[in-house]
Design an enzyme around this catalytic site. Structure first.
Site, PDB file in Angstrom:
ATOM      1  N   ASN A  17       0.648   2.979   0.308  1.00  0.00           N
ATOM      2  CA  ASN A  17       1.709   4.118   0.583  1.00  0.00           C
ATOM      3  C   ASN A  17       1.760   4.829  -0.963  1.00  0.00           C
ATOM      4  O   ASN A  17       1.968   3.948  -1.773  1.00  0.00           O
ATOM      5  CB  ASN A  17       2.989   3.873   1.132  1.00  0.00           C
ATOM      6  CG  ASN A  17       3.978   2.786   0.159  1.00  0.00           C
ATOM      7  OD1 ASN A  17       4.778   3.431  -0.330  1.00  0.00           O
ATOM      8  ND2 ASN A  17       3.487   1.622   0.341  1.00  0.00           N
ATOM      9  N   ASP A  77       2.551   0.596 -10.928  1.00  0.00           N
ATOM     10  CA  ASP A  77       2.733   1.458  -9.745  1.00  0.00           C
ATOM     11  C   ASP A  77       1.930   1.072  -8.639  1.00  0.00           C
ATOM     12  O   ASP A  77       1.003   1.662  -8.324  1.00  0.00           O
ATOM     13  CB  ASP A  77       2.882   2.788  -9.947  1.00  0.00           C
ATOM     14  CG  ASP A  77       3.519   3.858  -9.048  1.00  0.00           C
ATOM     15  OD1 ASP A  77       4.307   3.330  -8.109  1.00  0.00           O
ATOM     16  OD2 ASP A  77       3.571   4.957  -9.180  1.00  0.00           O
ATOM     17  N   GLY A  78       2.400   0.156  -7.786  1.00  0.00           N
ATOM     18  CA  GLY A  78       1.856  -0.387  -6.746  1.00  0.00           C
ATOM     19  C   GLY A  78       2.474  -0.217  -5.432  1.00  0.00           C
ATOM     20  O   GLY A  78       1.677  -0.214  -4.342  1.00  0.00           O
ATOM     21  N   LYS A  79       3.603   0.023  -5.280  1.00  0.00           N
ATOM     22  CA  LYS A  79       4.313   0.212  -4.009  1.00  0.00           C
ATOM     23  C   LYS A  79       4.188  -0.698  -3.061  1.00  0.00           C
ATOM     24  O   LYS A  79       4.111  -0.414  -1.881  1.00  0.00           O
ATOM     25  CB  LYS A  79       4.143   1.906  -3.648  1.00  0.00           C
ATOM     26  CG  LYS A  79       4.495   2.823  -4.522  1.00  0.00           C
ATOM     27  CD  LYS A  79       4.583   4.263  -4.104  1.00  0.00           C
ATOM     28  CE  LYS A  79       5.006   5.140  -4.771  1.00  0.00           C
ATOM     29  NZ  LYS A  79       4.517   5.367  -6.251  1.00  0.00           N
ATOM     30  N   ARG A  80       3.881  -1.887  -3.473  1.00  0.00           N
ATOM     31  CA  ARG A  80       3.835  -2.988  -2.641  1.00  0.00           C
ATOM     32  C   ARG A  80       4.854  -3.416  -1.597  1.00  0.00           C
ATOM     33  O   ARG A  80       6.170  -2.848  -1.814  1.00  0.00           O
ATOM     34  CB  ARG A  80       3.258  -4.234  -3.343  1.00  0.00           C
ATOM     35  CG  ARG A  80       1.991  -4.109  -4.247  1.00  0.00           C
ATOM     36  CD  ARG A  80       0.895  -3.678  -3.697  1.00  0.00           C
ATOM     37  NE  ARG A  80      -0.342  -3.642  -4.196  1.00  0.00           N
ATOM     38  CZ  ARG A  80      -1.015  -2.851  -4.453  1.00  0.00           C
ATOM     39  NH1 ARG A  80      -1.008  -1.437  -4.166  1.00  0.00           N
ATOM     40  NH2 ARG A  80      -2.389  -3.022  -5.327  1.00  0.00           N
TER      41      ARG A  80
END
Lengths: 311, 311
Positions: free
Chosen positions: A108, B104-107
């Site tokens: 996302n 910034d991986g939004k995991r």
């Protein structure tokens, strides 16, 4: 388009299930691990080698039985770029064997960045005048918290390459209700709102079986919501995790299907991956044990659906 | 713990900004790309080589000026495992140069799977009796849609390794309000609810400057919400994207700071990365142009904050 290929494989194999490839090292027989460590050391590279060898054995044994596999990115990412190489090779190997591959990445981001994730997992990334696929699964799981901007770039690649996405709607974990079950003013829950968006996003990707290329993740651990969402989201195909080790049973997942036994694919990971440990099979028979559990699950689902799928 | 190291670097450099490393190939000077293609071909490997060389030049030029960099995973993932190797090497190089690295991986995922993501990005992954870091940034961006289960494994690694997380609260993209601005019964918005959870999750990770190890992503493009959240989330450090190319200006981000000029770090990506193109600098001076823009941004922020930061 998109999930039509998955649905065709489900009908062909008479099996609406997907095997999750979540390869924790502790699931992998020691003969595979030892061989990998001999070649690459007890290192991330050795771990990645072991994962790939384990997966190939599973894919060989499972490909006549299941229509799809679902590698979970996190278990590969944990071993850095070597793990990601094993993920890429696992996906390629599974597709060679005719399996539909759902990459479970739950990616996302904002629109411009989602173009890059879409290139990574569904489309192609440009290198000057050439374009290359990277992880190249058939579908990707995504998180819709950022709204339509973060979904649209994926829809383009779904259309161009005949692929699909599954958006998290109602997840299988114990705390999924903390936010997802809250009701907005007017009474609609967050998960229902997300589901409604899936129906909208899917409008541009219609399929021959009535399901669009935008699916939803709905956990087997919440059968009431699964039933509610099956009724309200008539065009949205479901990926249903939580069967088996997470506690959902065959009865819990049946509400996810339509009258033809379509509309959902049920994931099991640990129960298949660790079948050899659970049944006390010989290490060498780990893939056989996985295939046996996959057949048992298939038969249980098909019996629950009352026979033929897709008729 | 955790964001204390970031805050110390911000005070030391008198600069509350972070340079986003979002290396699209079109941002990279042709002499770097050509050299990489000569060695590795116009392939994903060549692209990854170009990205790494470009990043190293930027990091060398920026490390005396900015406290932190934020590589965006998607731009690396698009080039497959070779891209992920460039990400891993970029993070290691930036940390060697004393920079705080926000991956910034939004995991996001369910608890057991988040353990693997946490191992990948903040902690270590075990290979038998040994444990290895993989991407090993100082902080990771995550998505909290799955609730507390998906956050807790990260908190353990934050504590063990002195790291932090930034949870998406109010994102900078145009459609962020589609879900995030909706009001639950009782009147609280989804973003405010997520913010409140950040305050709770942070309780176990207190910091010397009053900010916990659980931060929030709040976009510069929504200054009103930034102000509202700064007031309601007193322990939560903000990562503020959207400055520069996305349209947020210095005035828009000031509401994110506390009275001491702390409490937020402002990200700019394109405006720094593409400064050489925008100013018409020679290709060879791309890193100088980036440093100049980073200094301009720093001076603008510090002036807006009325002088000294952290006093």
């Amino acid at each position: 388009m998109s999930f039509d290929r998955l649905i065709e494989k489900i009908i062909e194999k008479q099996n609406p299930s997907v095997a999750g490839l979540d390869p924790k090292l502790s699931y992998i027989p020691s003969f595979i691990r030892e061989e990998a460590y001999r070649r690459c050391g007890k290192t991330p590279e050795g771990a990645a080698e072991a994962i790939l060898a384990y997966n190939k054995g599973l894919i060989d044994a499972l490909s006549p039985i299941v229509p799809a596999v679902k590698p979970q990115c996190a278990y590969y990412e944990a071993y850095g770029w070597q793990g990601m190489r094993a993920l890429q090779e696992t996906i390629a190997y599974a597709r060679e064997k005719g399996l539909f591959v759902i990459t479970d990445g739950k990616r996302n981001d904002i629109g411009t960045t989602m173009e890059a994730y879409s290139a990574a997992h569904l489309g192609r990334a440009e290198v000057e005048e050439e374009a290359f696929p990277a992880f190249d699964g058939d579908a990707l799981t995504v998180n819709g918290y950022l709204g339509s901007d973060g979904i649209r770039p994926l829809l383009k690649d779904c259309e161009a390459y005949g692929k699909g996405i599954f958006v998290l709607v109602k997840t299988s974990n114990p705390s999924s209700g903390e936010l997802q079950n809250l009701q907005f003013e007017g009474g609609e829950t967050l998960y229902a709102t997300m589901g409604r968006l899936c129906e909208q996003w899917g409008e541009t990707l219609p399929g021959r079986y009535g399901y669009s290329g935008v699916g939803a993740v709905v956990g087997a651990t919440y059968p009431e919501q699964l039933l509610e969402l099956r009724h309200s989201l008539s065009r949205t195909f479901f990926l249903v995790p939580g069967y088996g080790a997470q506690g959902g049973g065959a009865r819990d997942v049946l509400p996810g299907f339509d009258a033809k036994g379509l509309g959902a694919v049920i994931n099991a990971s640990r129960s298949i991956l660790c079948a050899w440990q659970k049944t006390g099979a010989k290490e060498e028979d780990y893939a056989l044990a996985a295939a046996q559990e996959a057949r048992r699950m298939r038969d249980e689902l098909v019996a629950g659906l009352g026979g033929r799928i897709g008729a």
